[in-house]
Design an enzyme around this catalytic site. Structure first.
Site, PDB file in Angstrom:
ATOM      1  CB  CYS A  72      -0.867   0.015   1.151  1.00 31.57           C
ATOM      2  SG  CYS A  72      -2.244   1.298   1.046  1.00 31.57           S
TER       3      CYS A  72
ATOM      4  CG  HIS B  11      -3.769  -3.427   2.841  1.00 31.01           C
ATOM      5  ND1 HIS B  11      -3.034  -2.706   3.423  1.00 31.01           N
ATOM      6  CD2 HIS B  11      -4.543  -2.490   2.045  1.00 31.01           C
ATOM      7  CE1 HIS B  11      -2.929  -1.485   3.317  1.00 31.01           C
ATOM      8  NE2 HIS B  11      -4.013  -1.658   2.445  1.00 31.01           N
TER       9      HIS B  11
ATOM     10  CD  GLU C   9      -1.722  -5.774   5.334  1.00 30.40           C
ATOM     11  OE1 GLU C   9      -2.092  -4.263   5.464  1.00 30.40           O
ATOM     12  OE2 GLU C   9      -1.181  -5.863   4.325  1.00 30.40           O
TER      13      GLU C   9
END
Length: 240
Positions: free
Chosen positions: A107, A217, A219
């Site tokens: 990001c 993302h 994660e």
């Protein structure tokens, strides 16, 4: 030995404290690395000593990048910036680039890497980004609502790129939580993924061992997501 990965810190102004999204740490850990949060204020010999033990760096999400770094004045819709973080990441990125150490951006990480290498950003996608296609065709929602462990739009994975080789597919669904994005791609980078509206969502440096970044993302996708796992595993492998 497992590679130690320096993780760029997140910062909370209200609490005046460093914090971290657990998914960054877990993604590295599950992929076989040891995550280490870098102090927000670190330079000189201290940073050099940390660099001696770090095999690579993860540039995390968070604050908007200071537009002054790419020659613009902040727009009224530009979000909160953090100069201390910009400065830390510039020192770390320059050091990693010079020493050919692995860097993976997520990001904001993608955005600031693009800026460091001479690219520019849209300060606010909803008001500044014009779709390359006719009318509104192909426009996507780049700022989804929670929960974030789900896909909200597709990206095309470009041929003959590291991401295509790691994932072995031509497209994938991604989550998306950003209001800024790449405007002019930096000369030292190449696109490796693009959203349906044409926005660049993945980049790499072809002349470096491992400099890569994605706009989405991984994660947030959790341990059960195979694509996210492969992306983190590819990063850790690139650190060796």
């Amino acid at each position: 030995m497992k590679p130690v990965i320096g993780v760029m810190p997140l910062f909370d102004e209200e609490k005046d404290s460093i914090w971290m999204v657990p998914g960054y740490m877990e993604g590295i850990r599950r992929a076989g690395g040891i995550p280490l949060i870098i102090p927000l204020r670190c330079e000189g010999e201290d940073l050099g000593q940390l660099n001696d033990i770090c095999a690579g760096y993860l540039f995390t999400g968070g604050h908007d990048v200071d537009p002054h770094l790419y020659g613009e004045e902040p727009d009224e819709l530009c979000g909160r910036i953090n100069n201390a973080r910009d400065e830390l990441e510039k020192r770390v990125f320059d050091m990693a680039w010079e020493m050919d150490k692995a860097v993976f951006g997520i990001c904001r990480g993608l955005q600031i890497m693009n800026v460091f290498l001479g690219g520019t950003l849209y300060q606010d996608l909803p008001t500044q980004y014009v779709c390359a296609r006719a009318g509104n065709a192909g426009m996507v929602d780049h700022h989804m609502c929670a929960p974030y462990d789900r896909a909200c739009h597709q990206v095309d994975i470009l041929p003959d790129t590291p991401l295509r080789r790691v994932l072995g597919r031509t497209e994938m669904g991604v989550n998306s939580y950003h209001h800024q994005g790449i405007k002019a791609l930096a000369p030292g980078l190449r696109a490796m993924a693009a959203a349906e509206d044409g926005l660049v969502e993945g980049v790499y440096a072809p002349d470096k061992r491992f400099i890569q970044a994605v706009q989405w993302h991984p994660e947030f996708m959790g341990a059960g997501d195979a694509d996210a796992a492969k992306i983190f595993e590819g990063f850790i492998k690139g650190c060796s």
